[in-house]
Structures are given as structure tokens and as C-alpha cells.
Write a protein that holds these residues in place. Structure first.
Motif, mmCIF file in Angstrom:
data_model
loop_
_atom_site.group_PDB
_atom_site.id
_atom_site.type_symbol
_atom_site.label_atom_id
_atom_site.label_comp_id
_atom_site.label_asym_id
_atom_site.label_seq_id
_atom_site.Cartn_x
_atom_site.Cartn_y
_atom_site.Cartn_z
ATOM 1 N N THR A 60 47.984 74.170 70.039
ATOM 2 C CA THR A 60 48.047 75.581 70.417
ATOM 3 C C THR A 60 48.815 76.378 69.370
ATOM 4 O O THR A 60 48.427 77.505 69.025
ATOM 5 C CB THR A 60 48.696 75.740 71.800
ATOM 6 O OG1 THR A 60 47.943 74.974 72.747
ATOM 7 C CG2 THR A 60 48.735 77.190 72.236
ATOM 8 N N ALA A 61 49.885 75.812 68.857
ATOM 9 C CA ALA A 61 50.656 76.498 67.817
ATOM 10 C C ALA A 61 49.812 76.685 66.561
ATOM 11 O O ALA A 61 49.854 77.750 65.921
ATOM 12 C CB ALA A 61 51.922 75.709 67.498
ATOM 13 N N LYS A 62 49.016 75.676 66.204
ATOM 14 C CA LYS A 62 48.141 75.800 65.038
ATOM 15 C C LYS A 62 47.086 76.882 65.261
ATOM 16 O O LYS A 62 46.810 77.682 64.369
ATOM 17 C CB LYS A 62 47.448 74.465 64.748
ATOM 18 C CG LYS A 62 48.367 73.408 64.185
ATOM 19 C CD LYS A 62 47.618 72.098 63.982
ATOM 20 C CE LYS A 62 48.550 70.985 63.571
ATOM 21 N NZ LYS A 62 47.845 69.691 63.476
ATOM 22 N N GLU A 63 46.487 76.896 66.450
ATOM 23 C CA GLU A 63 45.483 77.911 66.758
ATOM 24 C C GLU A 63 46.090 79.313 66.742
ATOM 25 O O GLU A 63 45.470 80.263 66.267
ATOM 26 C CB GLU A 63 44.844 77.632 68.112
ATOM 27 C CG GLU A 63 43.927 76.430 68.130
ATOM 28 C CD GLU A 63 43.343 76.166 69.506
ATOM 29 O OE1 GLU A 63 43.481 77.021 70.400
ATOM 30 O OE2 GLU A 63 42.758 75.088 69.682
ATOM 31 N N LEU A 64 47.290 79.447 67.275
ATOM 32 C CA LEU A 64 47.963 80.739 67.290
ATOM 33 C C LEU A 64 48.261 81.217 65.874
ATOM 34 O O LEU A 64 48.065 82.400 65.553
ATOM 35 C CB LEU A 64 49.254 80.649 68.102
ATOM 36 C CG LEU A 64 50.050 81.940 68.261
ATOM 37 C CD1 LEU A 64 49.213 82.980 68.987
ATOM 38 C CD2 LEU A 64 51.333 81.672 69.007
ATOM 39 N N ALA A 65 48.698 80.319 65.013
ATOM 40 C CA ALA A 65 48.964 80.687 63.625
ATOM 41 C C ALA A 65 47.669 81.104 62.932
ATOM 42 O O ALA A 65 47.653 82.082 62.164
ATOM 43 C CB ALA A 65 49.612 79.523 62.885
ATOM 44 N N ASP A 66 46.580 80.390 63.204
ATOM 45 C CA ASP A 66 45.282 80.733 62.619
ATOM 46 C C ASP A 66 44.815 82.111 63.094
ATOM 47 O O ASP A 66 44.351 82.934 62.293
ATOM 48 C CB ASP A 66 44.244 79.671 62.982
ATOM 49 C CG ASP A 66 42.891 79.948 62.373
ATOM 50 O OD1 ASP A 66 42.838 80.293 61.169
ATOM 51 O OD2 ASP A 66 41.880 79.834 63.100
ATOM 52 N N THR A 105 45.749 89.517 60.884
ATOM 53 C CA THR A 105 46.365 90.215 59.759
ATOM 54 C C THR A 105 45.311 90.571 58.712
ATOM 55 O O THR A 105 45.311 91.684 58.182
ATOM 56 C CB THR A 105 47.464 89.344 59.132
ATOM 57 O OG1 THR A 105 48.438 89.041 60.127
ATOM 58 C CG2 THR A 105 48.143 90.052 57.983
ATOM 59 N N SER A 160 46.677 84.528 64.173
ATOM 60 C CA SER A 160 47.563 85.539 63.601
ATOM 61 C C SER A 160 47.152 85.859 62.166
ATOM 62 O O SER A 160 47.134 87.026 61.758
ATOM 63 C CB SER A 160 49.005 85.044 63.637
ATOM 64 O OG SER A 160 49.862 85.974 63.034
ATOM 65 N N THR A 161 46.791 84.833 61.414
ATOM 66 C CA THR A 161 46.335 85.037 60.037
ATOM 67 C C THR A 161 45.043 85.846 60.011
ATOM 68 O O THR A 161 44.896 86.772 59.210
ATOM 69 C CB THR A 161 46.120 83.676 59.346
ATOM 70 O OG1 THR A 161 47.341 82.943 59.392
ATOM 71 C CG2 THR A 161 45.684 83.848 57.911
ATOM 72 N N ARG A 162 44.111 85.503 60.898
ATOM 73 C CA ARG A 162 42.845 86.239 60.963
ATOM 74 C C ARG A 162 43.068 87.692 61.355
ATOM 75 O O ARG A 162 42.434 88.602 60.818
ATOM 76 C CB ARG A 162 41.904 85.568 61.951
ATOM 77 C CG ARG A 162 41.370 84.234 61.450
ATOM 78 C CD ARG A 162 40.535 83.525 62.480
ATOM 79 N NE ARG A 162 39.423 84.354 62.920
ATOM 80 C CZ ARG A 162 38.710 84.122 64.013
ATOM 81 N NH1 ARG A 162 38.999 83.095 64.789
ATOM 82 N NH2 ARG A 162 37.711 84.903 64.346
ATOM 83 N N GLU A 174 51.254 71.373 69.955
ATOM 84 C CA GLU A 174 51.062 71.466 68.510
ATOM 85 C C GLU A 174 49.723 72.107 68.176
ATOM 86 O O GLU A 174 49.639 72.955 67.274
ATOM 87 C CB GLU A 174 51.156 70.078 67.883
ATOM 88 C CG GLU A 174 52.546 69.483 67.916
ATOM 89 C CD GLU A 174 52.568 68.028 67.468
ATOM 90 O OE1 GLU A 174 51.502 67.500 67.067
ATOM 91 O OE2 GLU A 174 53.641 67.424 67.516
#
Length: 85
Positions: free
Chosen positions: A42-48, A54, A50-52, A40
């Protein structure tokens, strides 16, 4: 399952096996909980990230624009030097 009075050692060994099984099960459950938590996070870090990424892609200057600005700067410097200043 009936207990055989002639084999009291078997009951002790069976109890020890049950205890070991309970301990092993607790370790597996703990490991599973830890891995789930890490997944969980790691998924949050990956989403963060990805946002950065973009945001960085949208904020960057396109290469053709940089090339045009550089060419205009060089033209201005060349004209300035040609006029003798």
C-alpha cells in the motif's frame, strides 16, 4: 514442574494446550506477516499515485491560460464574422 503419576490426564491436557497455543501463535505470526506485506504494498502504491498526481499537476494547463486562449478564439471569430467572411 514434576509430573503427578495420579493425574496422567493432566499431562495430556497440558500437551493439548501447548499444541493449541503453538497453532494460535503461528496463525498470529502469519497474519502479522500478511498485514506487514500489505502495508508495504500500500505504501508503494501510495508513493506511485503521489508521483503520478504530481506529474499530472505539472502537465495541466493553468485556468487563466485556457481563458485567454478561449477569449482570443472568440475575438478572432467575431472579427472574422464582422468582416463578412
Amino acid at each position: 514442574m514434576t509430573a503427578d503419576p495420579e493425574h496422567p490426564v493432566v499431562q495430556g491436557e497440558l500437551a493439548e494446550l501447548r499444541r493449541r497455543l503453538d497453532v494460535a501463535y503461528a496463525r498470529v505470526e502469519g497474519g502479522h506477516a500478511l498485514l506487514s506485506h500489505r502495508t508495504e504494498e500500500t505504501a508503494k502504491e501510495l508513493a506511485d499515485l503521489s508521483t503520478r498526481l504530481t506529474a499530472l499537476e505539472h502537465a495541466r494547463w493553468p485556468l487563466p491560460s485556457v481563458a485567454v486562449l478561449t477569449a482570443l478564439g472568440a475575438l478572432v471569430v467575431a472579427v472574422w464574422q464582422a468582416l463578412g467572411h
